[in-house]
Design an enzyme around this catalytic site. Structure first.
Site, PDB file in Angstrom:
ATOM      1  N   ASP A 164      -0.036   8.586  -9.290  1.00  0.00           N
ATOM      2  CA  ASP A 164       1.030   9.337  -8.620  1.00  0.00           C
ATOM      3  C   ASP A 164       2.067   9.800  -9.629  1.00  0.00           C
ATOM      4  OD1 ASP A 164      -0.139   8.376  -6.333  1.00  0.00           O
ATOM      5  OD2 ASP A 164       1.338   6.766  -6.103  1.00  0.00           O
TER       6      ASP A 164
HETATM    7  N1  URA Z   1      -1.513   3.023  -6.192  1.00  0.00           N
HETATM    8  C1  URA Z   1      -0.402   3.771  -5.975  1.00  0.00           C
HETATM    9  O1  URA Z   1       0.314   3.554  -5.023  1.00  0.00           O
HETATM   10  N2  URA Z   1      -0.135   4.749  -6.853  1.00  0.00           N
HETATM   11  C2  URA Z   1      -0.873   5.006  -7.937  1.00  0.00           C
HETATM   12  O2  URA Z   1      -0.566   5.921  -8.702  1.00  0.00           O
HETATM   13  C3  URA Z   1      -2.018   4.218  -8.145  1.00  0.00           C
HETATM   14  C4  URA Z   1      -2.312   3.234  -7.255  1.00  0.00           C
END
Ligand code: URA
Length: 242
Positions: free
Chosen positions: A103
């Site tokens: 993310d």
């Molecule tokens: N879980 C999340 O919430 N975000 C990420 O980027 C990877 C795993």
């Protein structure tokens, strides 16, 4: 610039130790001239290296690069609004593709490769490579949270997750190990336990650790590290419904 023996070992030609003898025996040429010095620096982008007359090109070899993704950039090739992870790749890696995604607000280990098949295999849910995340969150994880993760969290929208490992690390900190990659998974798992996440960093993927690679920096994986990543097998036990 890179040492000749290192270039050849990363190209998968031989182990670096054996390569020293191969190079000293005069079987390797750089731009058509025999080069018998293993520590000779070569320009891996432009020099033509050959072993027994066969060119070993950088373009021929499989590359896997680890980036310590900083927060504030998206995992995409281009984006109209936000900086992308590609902006952190040195010019010679600009044509690589990300393996999976993190993310925008998540930091940590993100892999890139020029081998589409490898990327496919590594993100396949069937392979279920374990990924670990260091999380900072509201509250403090307790035995109930650990048990809920072990049984498979049920997210707020009703989605059932596979069994995962939650290791409380004291007040407001935990390590989470998951084998699947649903959208915002770790954040949503902790939120489902009333522990919204304020900071998230991926610290490992299979046997590969982020280590002390600084944020925004890259390093190339060795052939051994790539082989170890590839050798992770689907573990049926882990995926049994609980
Ligand atoms: N879980 C999340 O919430 N975000 C990420 O980027 C990877 C795993």
């Amino acid at each position: 610039m890179q040492r000749l023996d290192r270039f050849l070992s990363e190209a998968g030609v031989e182990s670096r130790r054996k390569l020293k003898d191969v190079i000293r025996s005069g079987r390797v040429t750089v731009n058509g001239e025999i080069c018998a010095a293993p520590d000779q620096k070569i320009d891996e982008q432009n020099d033509v290296v050959a072993l027994d007359g066969q060119t070993i090109g950088r373009g021929d070899r499989r590359i896997v690069v680890m980036l310590h993704k900083p927060a504030g950039c998206v995992t995409a090739a281009t984006d109209e609004r936000y900086p992308t992870v590609m902006e952190y790749l040195p010019p010679e890696y600009k044509r690589l593709m990300p393996i999976g995604r993190l993310d925008m607000d998540t930091e940590g280990l993100l892999l890139f490769t020029n081998d589409g098949d490898l990327a496919h295999r590594l993100i396949s849910p069937k392979r279920g490579i374990e990924k670990s995340y260091y999380a900072e969150h509201a509250g403090t994880a307790d035995a109930g949270d650990v048990a809920a993760f072990a049984q498979g969290c049920v997210l707020k929208d009703g989605t059932k997750c596979l069994a995962a490992v939650l290791e409380p690390l004291g007040e407001g900190k935990s390590l989470v190990r998951v084998r699947e990659g649903k959208y915002h998974q770790v954040r949503r798992m902790l939120a489902s336990r009333g522990k919204p996440v304020s900071y998230l960093r991926r610290v490992s993927e299979g046997s590969l650790e982020l280590g002390d690679l600084p944020a925004g920096m890259t390093r190339e994986l060795t052939e051994l590290e790539i082989a170890q990543l590839e050798s992770v097998d689907f573990d049926e036990k882990f995926f049994k419904e609980t």
